[in-house]
Design an enzyme around this catalytic site. Structure first.
Site, PDB file in Angstrom:
ATOM      1  CG  ASP A  45      -1.973   0.993   1.275  1.00 60.14           C
ATOM      2  OD1 ASP A  45      -2.029   1.854   0.378  1.00 60.14           O
ATOM      3  OD2 ASP A  45      -2.790   0.946   2.216  1.00 60.14           O
ATOM      4  CB  ILE A  46       1.393   4.046  -2.417  1.00 61.06           C
ATOM      5  CG1 ILE A  46       1.757   3.138  -3.594  1.00 61.06           C
ATOM      6  CG2 ILE A  46       2.246   5.318  -2.444  1.00 61.06           C
ATOM      7  CD1 ILE A  46       1.467   3.739  -4.960  1.00 61.06           C
ATOM      8  CG  ASN A  71      -3.815  11.535  -6.511  1.00 60.56           C
ATOM      9  OD1 ASN A  71      -3.104  11.514  -7.507  1.00 60.56           O
ATOM     10  ND2 ASN A  71      -4.533  10.498  -6.130  1.00 60.56           N
ATOM     11  CG  ASP A 107      -3.106   8.321 -13.233  1.00 54.89           C
ATOM     12  OD1 ASP A 107      -3.630   7.860 -12.198  1.00 54.89           O
ATOM     13  OD2 ASP A 107      -3.758   8.794 -14.184  1.00 54.89           O
ATOM     14  CD  GLU A 116      -4.206   4.226  -1.587  1.00 55.74           C
ATOM     15  OE1 GLU A 116      -4.461   4.272  -0.373  1.00 55.74           O
ATOM     16  OE2 GLU A 116      -5.040   4.518  -2.445  1.00 55.74           O
TER      17      GLU A 116
END
Length: 192
Positions: free
Chosen positions: A75-76, A83, A92, A118
């Site tokens: 998981d980022i 964003n 992206d 993500e």
């Protein structure tokens, strides 16, 4: 018969050629549609549905041959901030970057997919605890060590990782997904 083509023969050949062209185009369209249904449009990785199908097959194979396999959930961290601070095209680019790192960190037989948002997931056939921990650490260090470069922005990323091992942490694909997710929240990712 070796004679000259008549006008009706030429017309027939042109009609057959057009029909062949349409048939070939339909095959390519069908293949592209199938590919799109199985992959994530942003990263090009397998999508969640395809991953779940492959995971169920891996469970069957692991059960039959009594082999372990690992699942890693990545998981980022703080992805919403990427964003918000930059824009969605930068987000992206970050997703594509992480997808590339995951693909580089894994073997050809491993299955890498975008799990959602993500989150990414990796299936490691025939990998026990030690092998899974090594891959998890490789993923973590590669992502941390190579920031996203997008335009004039250099964005460092980190990931939270969790993993689970069949059959130690679960005997079904769903059970393993939940165990991997829970282990990332338990801090197991900090010491793979």
């Amino acid at each position: 018969t070796g004679g000259e083509f008549k006008e009706e023969d030429v017309h027939t050949l042109q009609t057959l050629a057009r029909q062949t062209e349409v048939a070939i185009g339909n095959v390519f369209l069908h293949d592209e549609t199938r590919r799109q249904a199985r992959t994530d449009g942003t990263t090009g990785l397998w999508n969640r549905r395809e991953f779940e199908l492959r995971a169920r097959e891996t469970v069957k194979e692991a059960t039959r041959f009594e082999e372990p396999f690992g699942v890693i959930l990545a998981d980022i961290d703080n992805f919403k901030q990427v964003n918000d601070k930059y824009d969605h095209s930068t987000g992206d680019a970050a997703l594509i970057h992480v997808a590339s790192m995951l693909s580089q960190a894994t073997r050809e037989i491993d299955v890498v997919a975008r799990w959602g948002g993500e989150e990414f997931i990796v299936l490691l056939p025939r990998a026990g605890v030690e092998e899974t921990e090594v891959v998890a650490e490789r993923i973590r260090s590669m992502i941390e060590g190579e920031p996203v470069v997008y335009g004039s922005s250099v964005i460092p990323l980190t990931v939270s990782l969790g993993y689970a091992i069949y059959a130690e942490d679960g005997a079904t694909s769903d059970g393993l997904f939940k165990a991997a997710d829970a282990s990332s929240r338990d801090g197991r990712d900090e010491q793979p």
